[in-house]
Enzyme design. Structure first.
Site, PDB file in Angstrom:
ATOM      1  CB  SER A 142       7.675  -5.747  -3.021  1.00 40.20           C
ATOM      2  OG  SER A 142       7.184  -4.726  -2.177  1.00 40.20           O
ATOM      3  CE1 TYR A 155      12.854  -3.656  -2.251  1.00 39.32           C
ATOM      4  CE2 TYR A 155      10.669  -2.684  -2.034  1.00 39.32           C
ATOM      5  CZ  TYR A 155      11.528  -3.745  -1.847  1.00 39.32           C
ATOM      6  OH  TYR A 155      11.070  -4.896  -1.256  1.00 39.32           O
TER       7      TYR A 155
END
Length: 261
Positions: A142, A155
């Protein structure tokens, strides 16, 4: 030529979103998708659609890939039966909240799926990959792994770990197995059902939202190439590069954007 014809491509998290879109594009090139997810109804639906459309019969397995013993047994069975040529570590989860307010169970779930399951799957499949004439590991990371923002401390940390893991593995496997990290911004998938149940974040960053088919196309195009990273969207990747060189400046001027969650 269909570079994936006759190849076996293992995709975790294949019941929706990017994983599902990749499965269709792999089948379109006459590759055989090996679809892994927990929802048998979704896997069967996708499998039937692929078989009817492309005359390719996918291999499907239901599994909670964080259950190491059960998943390990499934992987041992599959690597014995099939010559896996490509591993796409797509399964992942995110919860957005301040670290102090995060439920600890959610933290453990992110680490278990985004990191531990990814490492274990790679470890278990790697001996088979190394036997193939061409092989590829593609890890879905990501842009959050490059530029952390409030309410995504854990995250972002899990995805930064995926990027670092990919970079080291790429050097270790040079000349044997290609390794690519896919560093993407927000994608319109079921990921946000848990990460953003109110939908506020999705509305705030709608202009950056990627379509699963577009991401899948970039992934499939990269298979069996020396592509180091796939970075999307361009604007967010530019911000990540600026952040690496001017972190304080980007944090100062990007504060309003960073607090969209």
């Amino acid at each position: 030529m269909n570079q994936l014809q006759g190849k076996h491509i293992l995709i975790t998290g294949a019941s929706s979103g990017i994983g599902e879109a990749v499965a269709y594009q792999v089948a379109a090139q006459q590759g055989t998708p090996i679809l892994i997810a927990r929802r048998i109804d979704k896997l069967e639906q996708i499998s039937n659609h692929i078989e009817q459309t492309y005359q390719i019969k996918p291999i499907i397995r239901t599994a909670d890939i964080t259950d190491r013993e059960t998943w390990g047994n499934i992987l041992a069975e599959m690597t014995e039966e099939y010559a896996i040529d490509v591993l796409i570590n797509n399964a992942g989860i995110g919860y957005f909240n301040t670290f102090a307010d995060m439920d600890w169970n959610q933290i453990e779930k992110m680490i278990a799926l985004n990191n531990q399951a990814l490492y274990f799957t790679t470890y278990a499949v790697l001996p088979t990959l190394c036997k193939q004439p061409q092989a590829h590991i593609i890890n879905i990371a990501s842009q959050a792994g490059k530029i952390a923002t409030p309410k995504s401390a854990v995250y972002s940390a899990t995805k930064a770990s995926v990027i670092s893991f990919s970079n080291a593995l790429r050097m270790e496997l040079a000349g044997q197995v290609y390794v690519t990290s896919v560093n993407i911004g927000p994608v319109a998938t079921e990921f946000f059902d848990q990460a953003d149940p109110t939908g506020d974040y999705q509305r705030n960053i709608a202009r950056f939202m990627l379509k699963p088919d577009r991401v899948a196309n970039k992934i499939v195009e990269s298979i069996f190439t020396g592509k180091r990273e796939i970075n999307m969207p361009v604007l967010m990747n530019t911000g990540s590069k600026l952040y690496q060189n001017f972190p304080r400046l980007v944090e100062l001027f990007g504060k309003r954007l960073f607090n969209q969650k």
